[in-house]
Enzyme design. Structure first.
Site: not given
Ligand code: GLC
Length: 750
Positions: A273
């Site tokens: 993430d």
């Molecule tokens: C965010 C989320 C994730 C998302 C990622 C990219 O913090 O937790 O679900 O896909 O960052 O945007």
């Protein structure tokens, strides 16, 4: 889906001899720095992340993927640098969160789960993929398939609710929608099963808080949707932010290697993430950034999203001998294989000329309207107030989300999206072209604490958020709304949440209607006119007062671009609602987590020792899992099992009849629940193990068939420390929600 061994996927395997050979050829010509580059995903917006400009990083082969960009021209410009100027000319994967639509916005995933029809999310995500790919986006960070049993957690809106069986069906459907039968079709996208794993069980429903889950819950409840996504051929996983039993998911080798690769045989790649690798230091797990990179690499995390930690330390870790280059090669291979399968080497660019034609296809909005219709759940309809008559002449539409495009489309829209939903007010005015349809918003609703994303969006959109209403303005709006209601024959209240009240960093302690909405509802109901309540919300709400005093309540969720029309279709009877709740509605946020599939305890309801689990109020759900009404009625009978006894390992065939006993056609979701009375472990009092949405004409009867075999009857046992199927007696129930009463028995013998 109860098997821990290799999850046989239905999709073609990622590596065949040809792909493997191409990958080796690429690897041979890549420098160590370029290999680390393939393990790196960078933010595409200049200045979004400190450090060199994306163009410079791409030019030197320092990135394999770019995210947070939504601009076909920019995609092509960066791609040109990658394929013409970088050392090994490897194309970039462009990624973005396309969660429930790109330009055409569909109901949120929780809403789509409420359709109990996997065809709904499959068709929706196929359209989302067609639109997003036409914009140049190859890879979506979806489906989000975290089981959520605590509605205080804002991200419950992004998943399929509390149940692993329903969640698994919806996960597989979304993967099929995004990816098609196999990776590589030009109008499909690479999907990403996230957030692996257990993110929805954050303490107190507080987003990002630690998760403590025993292996038995991980394997029986939180893993099945991920196994279903894998079986459907999902190409990537995303590791979750939080500590899972004190080990952050992004550096959790048991999770990312032992389970995902060794047990399940996953061949794709795992992306962290956002900033999660760097955050291993923040979380108090890694000593420093170098240690963070090392431990994430050793855990089997392929790609570092946005933190550039691999980029900074990866090559030195290899040169110092801390990690072998062969291990880096193993992490790079699936990334290269997927780029080959996606056809990026042959077609690295997006044809900018096709975008507007694809985005304006009428069938996309038609499908969004159909999806919204099928997601709606009729929670109450005392005196059959609904459907309303189309000959009404004087209707008031009241509430802060009644005319809000933003609330209709909900959270998780793509960068730069301009809401273009048909609002509830517009939908009703279209439906009643000759009526006097008035509107008043009433007092605004706002988060008490701003979303971190609001500030971010203001920075990039340049549009500052409007100042909050003063108490005087709110009071004036309140009185105006009551007056508008007073002057109408029928009142439609549209209440609920704004888009930023659910989603990421949107946890909430209370599940009551935000602001003065309930106060306004009470004032309007006190006028003594017919009132129908439409809910626009991302999570279950504890609408206890409304559930007692408002005759008609329709759960519309955040229904998307065509939500207003779909709401009007249902309110005025052009569509008979058939949705069911994918998650329990509790009576209070403090009752969470409250879910149907819990164990019986030594003091079950009705027993001598039973006392209301809370002496200050009933612990029962306001509306149970699987619940939903219709404009018609249904009856169930003749629940039978082909054999009263089967042996462990055999399959029982269960049938049940469902009849439309009312006067209009309608959909019923036939649900099958089981309970194992005793065994290696105590088992939940009920578990969903089959469902089917059927359409019935008045008086029509259909027979629905389910199969109960090892996959449905087996489970991972705490006592045995492995998968088991016990010889035991099972109760079976079939009906229209999790409190179904039609019963049969099944004995499973050694
Ligand atoms: C965010 C989320 C994730 C998302 C990622 C990219 O913090 O937790 O679900 O896909 O960052 O945007």
């Amino acid at each position: 889906m109860n098997n821990s061994h290799n999850v046989e996927t239905n999709a073609p395997r990622l590596f065949d001899a040809d792909i493997a050979a191409q990958v080796e050829k690429l690897l041979e010509r890549m420098s160590l720095e370029e290999k680390i580059g393939q393990l790196t995903q960078i933010g595409g917006i200049s200045g979004f992340v400190p450090g060199p400009e994306p163009e410079e990083i791409v030019r030197r082969g320092g990135a394999g993927s770019v995210l947070w960009l939504n601009d076909p021209k920019r995609f092509n410009a960066l791609q040109k640098i990658a394929v013409e100027e970088s050392p090994s000319k490897i194309p970039l994967l462009f990624a973005l969160d396309v969660i429930h639509g790109y330009r055409t916005i569909f109901p949120t995933p929780l809403a789509m789960a409420a359709s109990w029809d996997p065809d709904v999310p499959e068709r929706a995500q196929a359209i989302a993929a067609r639109e997003a790919r036409a914009a140049g986006i190859h890879w979506t960070f979806a489906p989000m398939i975290d089981i959520a049993r605590d509605a205080r957690w804002g991200r419950i809106v992004e998943g399929a609710g509390e149940d692993p069986y329903l969640g698994a069906a919806m996960a597989a459907a979304q993967v099929r929608g995004f990816q098609g039968e196999s990776l590589g079709a030009p109008d499909r996208m690479l999907a990403c099963a996230k957030h692996f794993a257990g993110y929805g069980a954050a303490d107190g429903g507080r987003d990002y808080d630690p998760v403590y889950l025993p292996e038995t819950l991980l394997r029986n409840v939180y893993f099945p949707p991920f196994q279903a996504a894998l079986k459907a051929g999902v190409g990537t996983f995303m590791s979750a932010y939080m500590d899972l039993n004190n080990v952050p998911a992004s550096a959790n080798r048991w999770l990312l290697h032992d389970v995902l690769r060794e047990e399940w045989g996953f061949e794709g790649f795992v992306v962290s993430d956002a900033f999660a690798v760097a955050n291993l230091v923040t979380q108090g797990f890694a000593y420093n950034a170098r240690d963070a990179a090392l431990r994430a690499l050793r855990a089997g995390l392929n790609m570092d999203m946005a933190s550039a930690t691999y980029l900074q330390h990866g090559a030195e870790l290899v040169r110092s001998g801390a990690i072998a280059e062969a291990d880096i090669d193993a992490l790079v291979r699936p990334i290269l294989a997927i780029k080959i399968r996606m056809g990026l080497f042959e077609n690295p660019y997006v044809d900018e000329s096709r975008l507007e034609e694809i985005l304006s296809r009428p069938e996309h909005r038609e499908e969004a309207r159909r999806a919204a219709q099928r997601c709606m759940v009729l929670l109450r309809n005392e005196g059959n107030l609904l459907p309303l008559s189309k000959s009404l002449q004087n209707v008031a539409v009241i509430g802060p989300v009644a005319d809000s495009m933003e609330a209709l489309e909900g959270p998780w829209l793509v960068f730069g999206h301009q809401p273009a939903a048909v609002t509830i007010l517009q939908g009703i005015r279209e439906k009643l072209p000759h009526a006097h349809v008035t509107h008043a918003s009433g007092p605004e609703i706002r988060r008490d604490y701003p979303s971190p994303f609001d500030a971010l969006m203001e920075t990039f959109s340049g549009a500052p958020r409007p100042a909050p209403q003063t108490p005087e303005e709110a009071e004036a709006a309140f009185q105006a709304a009551v007056e508008t209601a007073r002057n109408a024959d029928v009142v439609i209240m549209a209440l609920g949440e704004t888009a930023n009240m659910s989603g990421e960093a949107a946890s909430r302690a209370s599940l009551d209607l935000p602001g003065r909405q309930e106060e306004l509802l009470k004032a309007v109901v006190a006028l003594g006119k017919p009132v129908a309540l439409v809910l626009v919300n991302g999570r279950p709400l504890s609408i206890n007062w409304a559930a007692e005093h408002v005759p008609a309540i329709l759960e519309a969720w955040h229904p998307g671009s065509e939500g207003g029309r779909a709401v009007a279709d249902v309110l005025f009877g052009d569509v008979n609602p058939g949705g069911k709740l994918p998650v329990t509605f509790p009576r209070a946020g403090s009752h969470e987590p409250l879910y149907y599939a819990r164990n019986i305890t030594h003091a079950p309801e009705g027993s001598r020792m039973y006392s209301a689990r809370y002496w200050d109020g009933p612990p029962t759900p306001l509306f149970p899992f699987g619940y939903g009404l219709s404009y018609t009625t249904f009856a169930f009978d003749n629940l039978t099992v082909n054999k009263p006894e089967i042996k462990v390992g055999e399959v029982a065939i269960v049938t049940v009849n469902v009849t439309n006993t009312g006067s209009v056609a309608g959909d019923e979701v036939v649900q099958l629940y089981i309970h194992q009375r005793a065994g290696s472990d105590s088992r939940p009092m009920r578990e969903l193990k089959g469902f089917k949405r059927v359409t019935l004409e008045p008086g029509e009867t259909k027979t629905v068939t389910f199969h109960l075999g090892p996959d449905e009857l087996g489970y991972w046992s705490t006592s045995a420390g492995e998968w088991v199927q016990d010889a035991a007696t099972f109760d079976l129930w079939a009906g229209g929600d999790s409190q179904a009463s039609l019963h049969a028995e099944l004995r499973v013998m050694e």
